[in-house]
Design an enzyme around this catalytic site. Structure first.
Site, mmCIF file in Angstrom:
data_model
loop_
_atom_site.group_PDB
_atom_site.id
_atom_site.type_symbol
_atom_site.label_atom_id
_atom_site.label_comp_id
_atom_site.label_asym_id
_atom_site.label_seq_id
_atom_site.Cartn_x
_atom_site.Cartn_y
_atom_site.Cartn_z
ATOM 1 N NE ARG A 187 -19.726 24.925 22.249
ATOM 2 C CZ ARG A 187 -21.026 24.858 22.528
ATOM 3 N NH1 ARG A 187 -21.435 24.834 23.776
ATOM 4 N NH2 ARG A 187 -21.922 24.806 21.556
ATOM 5 C CG HIS A 212 -24.698 28.584 19.828
ATOM 6 N ND1 HIS A 212 -23.870 27.934 20.722
ATOM 7 C CD2 HIS A 212 -25.797 28.898 20.537
ATOM 8 C CE1 HIS A 212 -24.444 27.868 21.910
ATOM 9 N NE2 HIS A 212 -25.619 28.457 21.830
ATOM 10 C CD GLU A 215 -28.291 23.567 23.821
ATOM 11 O OE1 GLU A 215 -29.241 24.362 23.657
ATOM 12 O OE2 GLU A 215 -27.671 23.477 24.876
ATOM 13 C CG ASN A 235 -24.448 21.969 25.293
ATOM 14 O OD1 ASN A 235 -23.254 21.667 25.280
ATOM 15 N ND2 ASN A 235 -24.978 22.818 24.430
ATOM 16 C CE1 TYR A 262 -26.670 25.913 31.097
ATOM 17 C CE2 TYR A 262 -27.034 24.612 29.120
ATOM 18 C CZ TYR A 262 -26.408 25.661 29.774
ATOM 19 O OH TYR A 262 -25.520 26.450 29.103
ATOM 20 C CD GLU A 288 -24.120 25.629 25.915
ATOM 21 O OE1 GLU A 288 -25.196 25.762 26.531
ATOM 22 O OE2 GLU A 288 -24.018 25.855 24.700
HETATM 23 C C1 PNW Z 1 -28.373 26.558 25.891
HETATM 24 N N1 PNW Z 1 -34.249 24.893 28.033
HETATM 25 O O1 PNW Z 1 -29.703 26.751 25.491
HETATM 26 C C2 PNW Z 1 -27.627 27.293 24.813
HETATM 27 O O2 PNW Z 1 -26.712 26.493 24.113
HETATM 28 C C3 PNW Z 1 -27.008 28.577 25.270
HETATM 29 O O3 PNW Z 1 -26.890 29.403 24.150
HETATM 30 C C4 PNW Z 1 -27.829 29.191 26.371
HETATM 31 O O4 PNW Z 1 -27.437 30.468 26.713
HETATM 32 C C5 PNW Z 1 -27.756 28.247 27.557
HETATM 33 O O5 PNW Z 1 -28.203 26.952 27.202
HETATM 34 C C6 PNW Z 1 -28.523 28.718 28.776
HETATM 35 O O6 PNW Z 1 -29.896 28.785 28.491
HETATM 36 C C7 PNW Z 1 -30.772 26.267 26.203
HETATM 37 O O7 PNW Z 1 -35.271 25.632 27.983
HETATM 38 C C8 PNW Z 1 -31.916 27.017 26.160
HETATM 39 O O8 PNW Z 1 -34.296 23.759 28.543
HETATM 40 C C9 PNW Z 1 -33.058 26.578 26.763
HETATM 41 C C10 PNW Z 1 -33.055 25.346 27.417
HETATM 42 C C11 PNW Z 1 -31.896 24.579 27.465
HETATM 43 C C12 PNW Z 1 -30.752 25.048 26.854
#
Ligand code: PNW
Length: 486
Positions: free
Chosen positions: A83, A128, A173, A315, A317, A383
């Site tokens: 991707r 992006h 996002e 995505n 996290y 992601e």
């Molecule tokens: C994503 N948060 O962004 C992005 O799609 C990527 O470009 C980035 O590098 C990756 O996650 C890691 O950070 C985020 O603060 C940025 O919760 C911030 C957050 C979540 C996703």
């Protein structure tokens, strides 16, 4: 005959996508090379004082000049999918189709052709975070015309690359872009227009996505036979104290303001969640806000977002514990509308950055939630990753464990919860420019030496681990005993 215990059971479908992801501004560099126009991230970083130690993506991993090195990394891992994102202003320097930069087209043609000739399927994100500065200058994502600018750009990309690219993501996002760029001021364009622009920006992103999807559907799908979606980021949320009705209600609101904000228009009623509308209305009344409508309405005169995602692009996290917010402020804000506070659960380990608690089982729960609330869509996890800060550790055993634990949870989502997961993309192929954290936070499967001009790539142990998982097609995933969901 009973099968021996160690026979691996294949859970992931045969054509499961094993991928890794990157984004143009975070890896390419070459910020003003060969006719590229500036983006809002060029402006943001050059303004100083915005990003950790004034780092910028001017050079980053220099992937604009070192694509061959990236390709080697991709092949070494044995990825089936990659991707990447296009830099809008590398292709269209002022954001409009009035001038096309041939060098930009040439660059992405080479990337796509090399991937395909190595049997790697490209998935392309059109935008992006890096809006062309020229479009920011005429109102950016707050202006209603942005949907047409984006639609024209998307059509140009479908026309130019769509004979080979079959998996498209329009926008990455919207929630992070709108919240961090317009509410918190941490991402470009760096504004803090509390409680107003965040809804307008997200709205225009949904409008732009819907327009581009309809363009694809009407003019390209028949011949190109690809799929188009939008990448949505979401946390998973749980009540801090499940016995407190206030915490339970706040958790529900958290998911409404995190994911349902986008999935209701795309997969559900076609409109924003009722609870969001009610909360925003109530806050307007309580705080005597008279500045007009904050949550825009979808117009009857243009294509609606409903039904405009050919698959779910998630995505993920982190997860949050949520409690009812007790403090109140005097002005409108997204936080006030939400009325919920997020708390870190001390039992959840934190990876690198403070916002990232490592909760692999939250991904399984979120996948189930998506299955139930979005009518069982095909899902690509576009992601997911683990960050490192401080001294570089090539022997990154924490990250190895993270990928093991996470993919085990994904396999359970498939086998036990019946979620239709079609692929997984690790964030990220390379250590790269981590937005306001600059190069201080590393998410790569490959280490990048940013101090040398060659930006040497070296595989972390986690890269080897991921490669082995891919080779076994996700079977025999190791886990520490006692970890994970049942
Ligand atoms: C994503 N948060 O962004 C992005 O799609 C990527 O470009 C980035 O590098 C990756 O996650 C890691 O950070 C985020 O603060 C940025 O919760 C911030 C957050 C979540 C996703």
């Amino acid at each position: 005959m009973a099968l021996p215990q160690h026979v691996p059971v294949q859970v992931f479908p045969q054509d499961f996508a094993w991928g890794a992801a990157t984004a143009a501004y975070q890896i390419e560099g070459g910020w003003n090379m060969d006719g590229k126009g500036p983006s809002i991230w060029d402006t943001f970083c050059h303004a100083k004082g915005r990003v950790f130690e004034n780092h910028s993506g001017d050079v980053a991993c220099n992937s604009y000049q070192l694509w061959d090195e990236d390709l080697k990394c991709i092949k070494q891992l044995g990825l089936t999918h990659y991707r990447l994102s296009f830099s809008w202003s590398r292709l269209l320097p002022d954001g409009t189709t009035s001038f096309v930069n041939p060098k930009g087209v040439q660059y992405y043609n080479k990337v796509i052709n090399d991937l395909i000739s190595n049997a790697v399927t490209p998935m392309v994100t059109l935008n992006h975070f890096d809006l062309p500065q020229a479009l920011q200058d005429v109102g950016g994502w707050k202006s209603p015309q942005i949907a047409d600018f984006f639609d024209n750009y998307a059509r140009f990309c479908f026309k130019t690359f769509g004979d080979r690219v079959k998996l498209w993501l329009t926008i990455n996002e919207p929630i992070i872009y709108a919240k961090l760029g317009y509410e918190k001021g941490l991402f470009a364009p760096g504004l803090k227009e509390l409680g107003t622009s965040v809804y307008l920006v997200a709205h225009n992103m949904l409008r732009a996505h819907a327009k581009a999807w309809h363009s694809y559907d009407a003019h390209f799908r028949h011949e190109q036979k690809g799929k188009v979606s939008i990448a949505l980021n979401s946390d998973w949320a749980e009540p801090l104290d499940p016995s407190l009705p206030g915490d339970v209600a706040a958790t529900k609101r958290y998911m409404n303001f995190e994911l349902d904000w986008f999935t209701c228009p795309l997969f559900g009623t076609g409109d924003y969640p009722e609870s969001m509308k009610c909360r925003i209305e109530a806050q307007n009344r309580e705080l005597g806000f008279t500045g007009g409508e904050r949550l825009p309405k979808f117009s009857e005169d243009e294509p609606k977002p409903l039904g405009t995602a050919d698959f779910f692009a998630l995505n993920y996290y982190t997860s949050r514990k949520v409690k009812e917010m007790t403090s109140c402020s005097s002005e409108v804000s997204l936080a006030g509308d939400l009325g919920a506070e997020r708390v870190m659960d001390p039992s959840w380990p934190v990876s690198g950055v403070s916002w990232l608690a490592v909760v692999p089982e939250g991904l399984r729960k979120l996948l189930k939630y998506i299955k139930e609330t979005c009518n069982n869509p095909a899902v690509y996890i576009t992601e997911n990753g683990f960050s490192q800060v401080g001294p570089v550790e090539l022997e990154d055993s924490d990250r190895c464990q993270f990928y093991q634990d996470t993919l085990l949870e994904v396999s359970k989502a498939v086998s036990k919860d019946g979620v239709n997961v079609r692929g997984y993309f690790a964030w990220s192929l390379l250590d790269n420019f981590e937005w306001s954290d600059g190069f201080s936070v590393r998410f790569g499967l490959f280490h990048v030496d940013f101090c040398s001009t060659e930006c040497k790539r070296t595989m972390y142990r986690s890269g080897k681990e991921y490669k082995a998982i891919i080779q076994r097609h996700g079977t025999n995933i190791k886990v520490e005993s006692g970890k994970g969901s049942k």
